[in-house]
Design a protein around this motif. Structure first.
Motif, PDB file in Angstrom:
ATOM      1  N   ILE A  97     -13.444-109.492   2.848  1.00  0.00           N
ATOM      2  CA  ILE A  97     -13.565-108.594   4.019  1.00  0.00           C
ATOM      3  C   ILE A  97     -12.226-107.673   4.200  1.00  0.00           C
ATOM      4  CG2 ILE A  97     -13.695-108.331   6.291  1.00  0.00           C
ATOM      5  CD1 ILE A  97     -15.404-111.115   6.313  1.00  0.00           C
ATOM      6  N   GLU A  98     -11.151-108.140   3.805  1.00  0.00           N
ATOM      7  CA  GLU A  98      -9.937-107.468   3.801  1.00  0.00           C
ATOM      8  C   GLU A  98      -9.968-106.237   2.840  1.00  0.00           C
ATOM      9  OE1 GLU A  98      -8.742-111.484   2.515  1.00  0.00           O
ATOM     10  OE2 GLU A  98     -10.267-110.844   3.719  1.00  0.00           O
ATOM     11  N   TYR A  99     -10.829-106.558   1.863  1.00  0.00           N
ATOM     12  CA  TYR A  99     -10.573-105.636   0.485  1.00  0.00           C
ATOM     13  C   TYR A  99     -11.692-104.615   0.559  1.00  0.00           C
ATOM     14  CZ  TYR A  99      -7.086-109.037  -0.679  1.00  0.00           C
ATOM     15  OH  TYR A  99      -5.915-109.929  -0.595  1.00  0.00           O
ATOM     16  N   VAL A 100     -12.535-104.305   1.678  1.00  0.00           N
ATOM     17  CA  VAL A 100     -13.563-103.679   1.590  1.00  0.00           C
ATOM     18  C   VAL A 100     -13.324-102.325   2.777  1.00  0.00           C
ATOM     19  CG1 VAL A 100     -16.038-103.241   1.764  1.00  0.00           C
ATOM     20  CG2 VAL A 100     -15.192-105.331   0.260  1.00  0.00           C
ATOM     21  N   GLY A 101     -13.338-101.341   2.462  1.00  0.00           N
ATOM     22  CA  GLY A 101     -13.143-100.237   3.835  1.00  0.00           C
ATOM     23  C   GLY A 101     -14.491 -99.758   3.970  1.00  0.00           C
ATOM     24  N   MET A 102     -14.598 -98.945   5.220  1.00  0.00           N
ATOM     25  CA  MET A 102     -15.459 -98.465   5.546  1.00  0.00           C
ATOM     26  C   MET A 102     -16.193 -97.238   4.694  1.00  0.00           C
ATOM     27  SD  MET A 102     -16.831 -99.769   8.304  1.00  0.00           S
ATOM     28  CE  MET A 102     -17.566 -99.025   9.553  1.00  0.00           C
ATOM     29  N   ASP A 129     -14.286-103.678  12.553  1.00  0.00           N
ATOM     30  CA  ASP A 129     -14.227-104.943  13.373  1.00  0.00           C
ATOM     31  C   ASP A 129     -15.755-104.955  14.264  1.00  0.00           C
ATOM     32  OD1 ASP A 129     -11.543-105.653  13.159  1.00  0.00           O
ATOM     33  OD2 ASP A 129     -10.785-104.936  14.919  1.00  0.00           O
ATOM     34  N   ASP A 130     -16.201-103.846  14.404  1.00  0.00           N
ATOM     35  CA  ASP A 130     -17.617-103.941  14.969  1.00  0.00           C
ATOM     36  C   ASP A 130     -18.634-104.438  13.833  1.00  0.00           C
ATOM     37  OD1 ASP A 130     -17.162-102.714  17.525  1.00  0.00           O
ATOM     38  OD2 ASP A 130     -16.974-100.944  16.768  1.00  0.00           O
ATOM     39  N   LEU A 131     -18.234-103.888  12.735  1.00  0.00           N
ATOM     40  CA  LEU A 131     -19.199-104.248  11.455  1.00  0.00           C
ATOM     41  C   LEU A 131     -19.146-105.620  11.234  1.00  0.00           C
ATOM     42  CD1 LEU A 131     -21.177-103.747   9.041  1.00  0.00           C
ATOM     43  CD2 LEU A 131     -18.835-103.031   7.936  1.00  0.00           C
ATOM     44  N   VAL A 132     -17.993-106.280  11.110  1.00  0.00           N
ATOM     45  CA  VAL A 132     -17.658-107.609  10.945  1.00  0.00           C
ATOM     46  C   VAL A 132     -18.302-108.548  11.947  1.00  0.00           C
ATOM     47  CG1 VAL A 132     -15.717-109.255  10.663  1.00  0.00           C
ATOM     48  CG2 VAL A 132     -15.708-107.344   9.486  1.00  0.00           C
ATOM     49  N   GLY A 133     -18.040-107.939  13.336  1.00  0.00           N
ATOM     50  CA  GLY A 133     -18.637-108.741  14.416  1.00  0.00           C
ATOM     51  C   GLY A 133     -20.179-108.723  14.247  1.00  0.00           C
ATOM     52  N   HIS A 134     -20.627-107.917  13.847  1.00  0.00           N
ATOM     53  CA  HIS A 134     -22.115-107.895  13.662  1.00  0.00           C
ATOM     54  C   HIS A 134     -22.630-108.936  12.281  1.00  0.00           C
ATOM     55  CE1 HIS A 134     -22.671-104.551  16.218  1.00  0.00           C
ATOM     56  NE2 HIS A 134     -23.897-104.908  16.176  1.00  0.00           N
ATOM     57  N   VAL A 135     -21.805-108.991  11.498  1.00  0.00           N
ATOM     58  CA  VAL A 135     -22.094-109.757  10.114  1.00  0.00           C
ATOM     59  C   VAL A 135     -21.821-111.379  10.924  1.00  0.00           C
ATOM     60  CG1 VAL A 135     -21.080-110.560   8.105  1.00  0.00           C
ATOM     61  CG2 VAL A 135     -21.428-108.164   8.673  1.00  0.00           C
ATOM     62  N   ALA A 136     -20.801-111.320  11.507  1.00  0.00           N
ATOM     63  CA  ALA A 136     -20.656-112.761  12.201  1.00  0.00           C
ATOM     64  C   ALA A 136     -21.726-113.058  12.973  1.00  0.00           C
ATOM     65  CB  ALA A 136     -19.409-112.847  12.737  1.00  0.00           C
ATOM     66  N   VAL A 167      -8.634-116.452   8.354  1.00  0.00           N
ATOM     67  CA  VAL A 167      -7.205-116.436   8.902  1.00  0.00           C
ATOM     68  C   VAL A 167      -6.905-114.893   9.023  1.00  0.00           C
ATOM     69  CG1 VAL A 167      -4.766-116.691   8.138  1.00  0.00           C
ATOM     70  CG2 VAL A 167      -6.387-118.574   7.738  1.00  0.00           C
ATOM     71  N   HIS A 168      -7.438-113.999   8.168  1.00  0.00           N
ATOM     72  CA  HIS A 168      -7.242-112.532   8.501  1.00  0.00           C
ATOM     73  C   HIS A 168      -8.238-112.167   9.475  1.00  0.00           C
ATOM     74  CE1 HIS A 168      -7.024-108.440   7.338  1.00  0.00           C
ATOM     75  NE2 HIS A 168      -8.327-108.358   7.511  1.00  0.00           N
ATOM     76  N   LEU A 169      -9.339-112.472   9.667  1.00  0.00           N
ATOM     77  CA  LEU A 169      -9.957-112.326  10.839  1.00  0.00           C
ATOM     78  C   LEU A 169      -9.507-112.497  12.176  1.00  0.00           C
ATOM     79  CD1 LEU A 169     -13.431-112.909   9.337  1.00  0.00           C
ATOM     80  CD2 LEU A 169     -12.533-110.636   9.449  1.00  0.00           C
ATOM     81  N   ILE A 170      -9.043-113.713  12.319  1.00  0.00           N
ATOM     82  CA  ILE A 170      -8.518-114.202  13.493  1.00  0.00           C
ATOM     83  C   ILE A 170      -7.297-113.313  13.938  1.00  0.00           C
ATOM     84  CG2 ILE A 170      -7.568-116.178  14.657  1.00  0.00           C
ATOM     85  CD1 ILE A 170      -9.620-117.966  13.199  1.00  0.00           C
ATOM     86  N   GLY A 171      -6.569-112.873  12.714  1.00  0.00           N
ATOM     87  CA  GLY A 171      -5.445-112.350  13.157  1.00  0.00           C
ATOM     88  C   GLY A 171      -5.628-111.012  13.516  1.00  0.00           C
ATOM     89  N   GLU A 198     -10.686-114.725  20.116  1.00  0.00           N
ATOM     90  CA  GLU A 198     -11.052-115.306  21.375  1.00  0.00           C
ATOM     91  C   GLU A 198     -11.931-116.329  21.159  1.00  0.00           C
ATOM     92  OE1 GLU A 198     -10.468-116.507  25.060  1.00  0.00           O
ATOM     93  OE2 GLU A 198      -9.207-115.000  24.012  1.00  0.00           O
ATOM     94  N   ASN A 199     -12.997-115.831  20.402  1.00  0.00           N
ATOM     95  CA  ASN A 199     -14.057-116.802  20.070  1.00  0.00           C
ATOM     96  C   ASN A 199     -13.696-118.269  19.479  1.00  0.00           C
ATOM     97  OD1 ASN A 199     -16.165-115.434  21.497  1.00  0.00           O
ATOM     98  ND2 ASN A 199     -16.758-114.174  19.521  1.00  0.00           N
ATOM     99  N   TYR A 200     -12.587-117.903  18.453  1.00  0.00           N
ATOM    100  CA  TYR A 200     -12.574-119.058  17.842  1.00  0.00           C
ATOM    101  C   TYR A 200     -11.601-120.200  18.620  1.00  0.00           C
ATOM    102  CZ  TYR A 200      -9.735-121.881  14.403  1.00  0.00           C
ATOM    103  OH  TYR A 200      -9.189-123.088  13.688  1.00  0.00           O
TER     104      TYR A 200
END
Length: 116
Positions: free
Chosen positions: A20-25, A47-54, A98-102, A109-111
């Motif tokens: 995730i951290e290596y792919v840009g929009m 973050d919106d995109l990753v939230g939808h994936v999650a 770890v990257h996502l939570i940071g 917050e969900n974590y």
């Protein structure tokens, strides 16, 4: 498949492949052969995109993990196997947790809620 579904599908593919951290929009837009504005129309930020994936993983698990009174060892193991398959399909989330939570306050917050 709608444009939003195409974006999510390609994002999941790239996130699983590269992290995730290596792919840009912009990279995602290029892989979809669309303009960045088309991607950000549906997902204004990464973050919106990753939230939808999650949420995709969460919804998949909600359909997989079903409470029942007549749970057998066989049905439990089948449910566990399907849950493992779900997480394998969305492995980028686990590999980058770890990257996502940071980086993502909503995910952080969900974590925290799971740590009670």
């Amino acid at each position: 498949m709608t444009t939003q579904e195409r974006i999510l599908t390609k994002a999941l593919e790239l996130f699983n492949e590269k992290g995730i951290e290596y792919v840009g929009m912009r990279e995602l837009a290029a892989a979809l052969d669309m303009r960045i504005g088309n991607v950000t129309y549906y997902f204004p930020t990464k973050d919106d995109l990753v939230g939808h994936v999650a949420r995709g993983l969460s919804e998949l698990n909600a359909r997989t993990i079903i409470q029942t009174e007549n749970l057998t060892m066989e049905s439990f193991l089948l449910m566990l196997r399907k849950t493992f398959d779900n997480h394998s399909q969305y492995r980028c989330l686990l590999l980058s947790v770890v990257h996502l939570i940071g980086q993502n306050p909503i995910m952080a917050e969900n974590y925290k809620k799971t740590q009670v």
